[in-house]
Design a protein around this motif. Structure first.
Motif, PDB file in Angstrom:
ATOM      1  N   ASN A  49     -36.037 -47.477  17.058  1.00  0.00           N
ATOM      2  CA  ASN A  49     -36.104 -48.943  17.000  1.00  0.00           C
ATOM      3  C   ASN A  49     -34.880 -49.529  16.307  1.00  0.00           C
ATOM      4  OD1 ASN A  49     -38.531 -49.454  18.347  1.00  0.00           O
ATOM      5  ND2 ASN A  49     -39.693 -48.804  16.545  1.00  0.00           N
ATOM      6  N   LEU A  50     -34.468 -48.878  15.243  1.00  0.00           N
ATOM      7  CA  LEU A  50     -33.311 -49.332  14.484  1.00  0.00           C
ATOM      8  C   LEU A  50     -32.048 -49.319  15.362  1.00  0.00           C
ATOM      9  CD1 LEU A  50     -32.603 -50.189  11.629  1.00  0.00           C
ATOM     10  CD2 LEU A  50     -32.362 -47.775  11.000  1.00  0.00           C
ATOM     11  N   LEU A 106     -30.644 -51.717   8.494  1.00  0.00           N
ATOM     12  CA  LEU A 106     -30.152 -52.785   9.348  1.00  0.00           C
ATOM     13  C   LEU A 106     -31.340 -53.533   9.948  1.00  0.00           C
ATOM     14  CD1 LEU A 106     -27.261 -52.654  11.878  1.00  0.00           C
ATOM     15  CD2 LEU A 106     -29.527 -53.280  12.714  1.00  0.00           C
ATOM     16  N   LYS A 137     -28.805 -54.438  20.308  1.00  0.00           N
ATOM     17  CA  LYS A 137     -29.070 -55.810  20.778  1.00  0.00           C
ATOM     18  C   LYS A 137     -28.384 -56.828  19.870  1.00  0.00           C
ATOM     19  CE  LYS A 137     -33.015 -57.297  22.230  1.00  0.00           C
ATOM     20  NZ  LYS A 137     -34.449 -57.659  22.122  1.00  0.00           N
ATOM     21  N   THR A 183     -25.849 -56.642  18.124  1.00  0.00           N
ATOM     22  CA  THR A 183     -24.389 -56.671  18.204  1.00  0.00           C
ATOM     23  C   THR A 183     -23.901 -56.987  19.620  1.00  0.00           C
ATOM     24  OG1 THR A 183     -24.427 -54.260  18.473  1.00  0.00           O
ATOM     25  CG2 THR A 183     -23.995 -55.090  16.252  1.00  0.00           C
ATOM     26  N   VAL A 243     -31.837 -49.383  18.691  1.00  0.00           N
ATOM     27  CA  VAL A 243     -31.877 -50.370  19.774  1.00  0.00           C
ATOM     28  C   VAL A 243     -31.737 -51.791  19.203  1.00  0.00           C
ATOM     29  CG1 VAL A 243     -33.263 -51.325  21.664  1.00  0.00           C
ATOM     30  CG2 VAL A 243     -33.181 -48.857  21.292  1.00  0.00           C
ATOM     31  N   HIS A 244     -32.331 -52.032  18.057  1.00  0.00           N
ATOM     32  CA  HIS A 244     -32.188 -53.344  17.413  1.00  0.00           C
ATOM     33  C   HIS A 244     -30.705 -53.628  17.117  1.00  0.00           C
ATOM     34  CE1 HIS A 244     -33.878 -56.750  15.046  1.00  0.00           C
ATOM     35  NE2 HIS A 244     -32.708 -56.656  14.435  1.00  0.00           N
ATOM     36  N   ALA A 245     -30.030 -52.612  16.593  1.00  0.00           N
ATOM     37  CA  ALA A 245     -28.606 -52.771  16.271  1.00  0.00           C
ATOM     38  C   ALA A 245     -27.783 -53.013  17.533  1.00  0.00           C
ATOM     39  CB  ALA A 245     -28.097 -51.527  15.545  1.00  0.00           C
ATOM     40  N   ARG A 285     -36.198 -51.328  28.953  1.00  0.00           N
ATOM     41  CA  ARG A 285     -37.037 -52.510  28.725  1.00  0.00           C
ATOM     42  C   ARG A 285     -36.238 -53.665  28.152  1.00  0.00           C
ATOM     43  NH1 ARG A 285     -41.584 -51.571  24.530  1.00  0.00           N
ATOM     44  NH2 ARG A 285     -40.351 -53.003  23.271  1.00  0.00           N
ATOM     45  N   GLU A 286     -35.244 -53.333  27.321  1.00  0.00           N
ATOM     46  CA  GLU A 286     -34.467 -54.369  26.653  1.00  0.00           C
ATOM     47  C   GLU A 286     -33.222 -54.761  27.445  1.00  0.00           C
ATOM     48  OE1 GLU A 286     -35.453 -55.966  23.979  1.00  0.00           O
ATOM     49  OE2 GLU A 286     -37.237 -54.730  23.701  1.00  0.00           O
ATOM     50  N   VAL A 331     -37.109 -55.274  12.567  1.00  0.00           N
ATOM     51  CA  VAL A 331     -36.491 -54.309  13.481  1.00  0.00           C
ATOM     52  C   VAL A 331     -37.391 -54.202  14.694  1.00  0.00           C
ATOM     53  CG1 VAL A 331     -35.760 -51.928  13.822  1.00  0.00           C
ATOM     54  CG2 VAL A 331     -35.425 -52.994  11.601  1.00  0.00           C
ATOM     55  N   LEU A 333     -36.914 -47.585  26.109  1.00  0.00           N
ATOM     56  CA  LEU A 333     -36.752 -48.799  25.307  1.00  0.00           C
ATOM     57  C   LEU A 333     -35.483 -49.550  25.731  1.00  0.00           C
ATOM     58  CD1 LEU A 333     -38.070 -50.393  23.032  1.00  0.00           C
ATOM     59  CD2 LEU A 333     -36.801 -49.020  21.378  1.00  0.00           C
TER      60      LEU A 333
END
Lengths: 154, 452
Positions: free
Chosen positions: B65-66, A77, B72, B74, B68-70, B98-99, A109, B95
């Motif tokens: 990271n994956l 992803l 954000k 979504t 948290v990226h997902a 922070r985000e 990512v 993390l």
């Protein structure tokens, strides 16, 4: 022991995701041969199922190749970017030839940008995702007309 | 904090559980799954499911990271980590912070302070919570004797560099000390190249008891009573109960107080568990460690308190604070949980992934099943083998044991091997019914009894 259709389906799914090349199973009234080798002949009464296309990397559940086109899929992803930087030309355009090692896009990512390689030789037939969109693991990013077929139609 | 959408960073039954709790709190849920879990129940029940990566956990569920990226990408403003995977990772908590994503759990620094065992013992000390009495380095049999004299027998003399039971010797009386010191010292030198020793009180007859706590992050802390998780195999809990019926009232209230003291000391936020080793002979409890997450066995506490602990976690993340005061929390009845695993006890507990052909769970009064499985579901070989938690509640422990026995007998799962029969024999064992249990019972008494 009798095997039902859904069990065969589950076996195929497992096989696709494994790094095995061949699986043979025999029970009462069923002889099942799964192979990732496209040349595996359906010898005799054996039901040969070519489970996945030649693309081994990534080991994604590759969506069915449509019209002989092979997808390049997302390795995880992330956010899809067609160009190395904003305002620069994209890595590849539709119609362009690619080889296995051609970089075709970036997947980001958390600010970490990873290039995706074509993984096969051929011609980009279609871009499936808009720049900056989130893609999931296994999502088709591009459709590629493989080299052998590209040569035929040329 | 007004939250609207929660990212569920887990799989299996806890992902289903969190999705349902979100719905109950009026929150949307997005579950991040691996390729192997595309068709999981959590993915079906959530408002949305996204596929993070391939089946191996390190490329999906364990990739901070994956995840948290997902979350954000979504549009999630909160993240629930469940248990296992990244649930006790201070890196994930930080993390998220922070985000701008509300982490449904303790603050990153709390996770850090309690995550390391030695650091956690120091925190326990600061909060005035008892740990197993131990010595500093001992250099002679005479020093060992002095320690044993003050701590009482038996004592365990062991290598500082220790592990795996080597360089360890139990001294049951004064006469054992000299020999124990020499032997432990020799073994330690031979095994670790370091003869340094220390001693601690040895608890022969121990129970594992733990207190469920919840904090608002601003100093308010409540406890929801305790659980007894003494039935363990290789330090893995197999059966859990609430309350810990074998604890005398004084010991019970002392661990409640100790757990709350520890949590208040840290301005603890969200759900946590403080684990103790209970010395049956001395009627004393010692701090072992604190778990900074919701635990597998949380349902037994929910069953005897009537509180939904995951909803409570979400409420705290939403800024709603604790829904109850200590006075509001009343315990009623007795609850037991059996972990149902896809494993074959008769083949050394070998995992048995595969397709579930039939799934016929028990039902009725006082029976609860937390599971992500159903007929036709596939148990993938990549993860933990737990497929269900069977929880029963009854007015008394005796009735609960009886109810668990018949619920296990009724539970039918075909297609894969399970530990259902093992669990049924376990809860029907006379020692279990009589609550004559300790942390070694399963391996020392019950398992050998199965051979015949």
């Amino acid at each position: 022991m009798s095997i039902e259709r859904k069990e065969v389906e589950a076996l195929i799914r497992l096989f696709e995701r494994s790094d095995w090349h061949e699986l043979r199973l025999e029970t009462d009234g069923l002889k099942l041969v799964l192979s990732k080798d496209a040349d595996a002949a359906a010898a005799g009464s054996e039901a040969a199922v070519a489970a996945a296309s030649a693309t081994e990397d990534p080991p994604a559940p590759a969506p069915e190749a449509v019209d002989g086109l092979v997808p390049i899929t997302a390795p995880n992803l992330g956010t899809f970017y067609r160009a190395p930087k904003p305002g620069t030309p994209p890595y590849v355009e539709v119609g362009q030839s690619v080889s296995e090692t051609t970089e075709v896009c970036l997947i980001e990512v958390m600010k970490l940008f990873t290039p995706v390689h074509a993984g096969l030789s051929g011609r980009i037939a279609k871009a499936c995702v808009e720049d900056g969109e989130m893609v999931e693991f296994g999502a088709p990013l591009f459709l590629v007309e493989p080299e052998a077929r590209a040569a035929e139609t040329a | 904090m007004a939250l609207s959408r929660v990212f569920v960073a887990n799989r299996g039954e806890i992902a289903v559980r969190v999705v349902r709790a979100c719905r109950a709190r009026g929150l949307e849920s997005v579950v991040g799954v691996s390729d192997a879990d595309r068709e999981s129940l959590a993915a079906a029940l959530a408002d949305r499911a996204v596929v993070l990566g391939p089946a191996p956990a390190r490329d999906s569920y364990l990739d901070t990271n994956l995840v948290v990226h997902a979350a954000k990408a979504t549009g999630c403003d909160a993240l629930h980590p469940g248990y296992g995977f990244l649930s006790e990772s201070p890196v994930l908590a930080r993390l998220c912070e922070r985000e701008g994503i509300a982490f449904v759990g303790p603050r990153a620094e709390t996770i850090e302070r309690l995550g390391d065992k030695l650091a956690a013992r120091a925190v326990a000390g600061e909060a005035g919570v008892a740990i197993v009495p131990g010595s500093g380095e001992i250099r002679s049999a005479a020093e060992a004797l002095t320690f044993a004299g003050s701590a009482g027998y038996p004592v365990l003399i062991k290598a500082s560099a220790g592990g795996g039971g080597r360089g360890m010797f139990v001294a049951r009386a004064e006469v054992d000390i000299e020999e124990g010191f020499e032997r432990a010292s020799e073994e330690a030198r031979a095994a670790f190249g370091d003869g340094a020793l220390f001693a601690e009180r040895f608890v022969e007859d121990a129970r594992h008891v733990e207190v469920q706590i919840m904090g608002d992050g601003a100093g308010e802390v409540v406890h929801y009573g305790e659980r007894d998780c003494s039935v363990q195999r290789r330090f893995q809990k197999v059966v859990e109960e609430a309350p810990a019926a074998a604890l005398p009232p004084r010991a019970r209230s002392s661990i409640h107080d100790a757990a709350c003291r520890l949590a208040r000391h840290l301005d603890y936020r969200s759900a946590g568990t403080v684990e103790f080793l209970y010395d049956v002979a001395r009627e004393e409890a010692y701090f072992i460690e604190a778990n900074v997450r919701i635990q597998v066995e949380h349902p037994v506490t929910e069953e005897v308190t009537g509180v939904d602990l995951i909803e409570e976690q979400l409420r705290i993340a939403q800024g709603g604070g604790l829904s109850v005061t200590q006075e509001d929390i009343a315990l009623a009845g007795h609850a037991i949980e059996c972990r149902i695993n896809a494993e074959a006890p008769e083949r050394g507990f070998a995992p048995s992934p595969g397709l579930i052909d039939a799934w016929c769970p028990p039902a009725g009064r006082g029976i609860r099943i937390d599971s992500h499985c159903r007929a036709g579901a596939f148990v993938p070989p990549f993860y933990d083998s737990m497929i269900a938690k069977l929880i029963v509640r009854a007015g008394s422990r005796t009735e609960a044991v009886e109810r668990m026995g018949s619920a296990l007998a009724e539970f039918r799962i075909d297609g894969i091997a399970t530990n259902l029969a093992f669990q049924e024999r376990l809860v029907r064992h006379p020692d279990f019914a009589a609550n004559r249990l300790n942390t070694r019972w399963l391996e020392d008494v019950f398992m050998p009894s199965l051979v015949h």
